[in-house]
Design a protein around this motif. Structure first.
Motif, PDB file in Angstrom:
ATOM      1  N   GLU A  90       0.834  -1.188   0.000  1.00 50.06           N
ATOM      2  CA  GLU A  90       0.000   0.000   0.000  1.00 50.06           C
ATOM      3  C   GLU A  90       0.873   1.243   0.000  1.00 50.06           C
ATOM      4  O   GLU A  90       1.811   1.343   0.786  1.00 50.06           O
ATOM      5  N   GLY A  91       0.587   2.166  -0.890  1.00 50.59           N
ATOM      6  CA  GLY A  91       1.321   3.420  -0.970  1.00 50.59           C
ATOM      7  C   GLY A  91       1.349   3.906  -2.401  1.00 50.59           C
ATOM      8  O   GLY A  91       1.307   3.118  -3.338  1.00 50.59           O
ATOM      9  N   PHE A  94       3.954   2.477  -4.962  1.00 49.95           N
ATOM     10  CA  PHE A  94       4.488   1.206  -4.466  1.00 49.95           C
ATOM     11  C   PHE A  94       3.871   0.096  -5.307  1.00 49.95           C
ATOM     12  O   PHE A  94       2.659   0.014  -5.438  1.00 49.95           O
ATOM     13  N   ASN A 129      -0.275  -4.749  -6.521  1.00 53.40           N
ATOM     14  CA  ASN A 129      -0.294  -4.482  -5.088  1.00 53.40           C
ATOM     15  C   ASN A 129      -0.458  -5.727  -4.238  1.00 53.40           C
ATOM     16  O   ASN A 129      -0.773  -5.633  -3.055  1.00 53.40           O
ATOM     17  N   PRO A 154       4.776  -1.549   7.375  1.00 55.37           N
ATOM     18  CA  PRO A 154       3.795  -0.466   7.343  1.00 55.37           C
ATOM     19  C   PRO A 154       4.073   0.572   8.430  1.00 55.37           C
ATOM     20  O   PRO A 154       4.388   0.214   9.558  1.00 55.37           O
ATOM     21  N   LYS A 158       0.373   6.938   7.827  1.00 55.58           N
ATOM     22  CA  LYS A 158      -0.432   6.822   6.605  1.00 55.58           C
ATOM     23  C   LYS A 158      -0.728   5.365   6.253  1.00 55.58           C
ATOM     24  O   LYS A 158      -1.519   5.094   5.374  1.00 55.58           O
ATOM     25  N   LYS A 160       1.389   3.264   4.875  1.00 55.05           N
ATOM     26  CA  LYS A 160       2.106   2.850   3.681  1.00 55.05           C
ATOM     27  C   LYS A 160       3.101   1.750   4.033  1.00 55.05           C
ATOM     28  O   LYS A 160       3.695   1.753   5.099  1.00 55.05           O
TER      29      LYS A 160
END
Length: 181
Positions: A90-91, A94, A129, A154, A158, A160
């Motif tokens: 996630e990001g 990414f 992802n 993570p 946020k 990420k």
């Protein structure tokens, strides 16, 4: 008696188990796993059922009893069904991709993170992802997934980074702003 240790392990059809001096070899449709266990415990195969016994009620024997039974059960399950761990990335920007036998990830660094496949592990990238790690040895699959996650764990503000599927990240509040004078 250990509740887990005394439970019998049923060997499904198509799985071949050999026990030689507490070296347990399990062979199935997905592959073969061998593991050496403590000589103090008794491991027996009778009529398609594996049982683990301990010689005494000492603390060491009690702890080895349940552990050995669980490890053998995981070996039998691994050669029949296999194990998999799913990681989510996630990001912004990414992403992951598979190039040959390598997992190539863009994780916000100035360079790409490249992780080669190891023996007994297969990496699948269904989308940019998501990364799925498969194998027959539960310990190796979990360790490899942890090493991939370690590349960008993570972060709490946020969220990420790389996380396990279904993992809940506890979020922190950012700066509240300057106090009034």
């Amino acid at each position: 008696m250990s509740r887990i240790g005394r439970m019998p392990i049923s060997v499904p059809a198509g799985v071949d188990v050999k026990i030689d001096n507490n070296l347990v070899t399990v062979k199935g449709s997905k592959g073969t796993i061998s593991k050496q266990f403590s000589k103090e415990l008794g491991i027996e195969l009778n009529d398609g059922v594996i049982t683990v016994t301990r010689p005494s009620e000492s603390k060491n024997h009690k702890s080895l009893h349940g552990l050995t039974r669980t490890l053998i059960s995981n070996m039998v399950n691994g050669v029949t069904n296999g194990y998999s761990k799913t990681l989510e990335i996630e990001g912004v920007g990414f992403r992951a991709a598979k190039q040959g036998k390598n997992l190539v990830m863009n994780l916000g660094f100035s360079h790409q993170v490249i992780i080669p496949e190891i023996d007994g592990i297969t990496i699948d990238v269904p989308n940019a992802n998501k990364v799925v790690i498969n194998g027959i040895d539960k310990q190796v699959v979990g360790q490899f997934a942890a090493e991939v996650r370690e590349k960008r764990p993570p972060e709490p503000y946020k969220g990420k980074g790389i996380r396990y599927e279904g993992e809940r990240i506890i979020r922190k509040e950012g700066k509240a702003g300057k106090g009034k004078k």
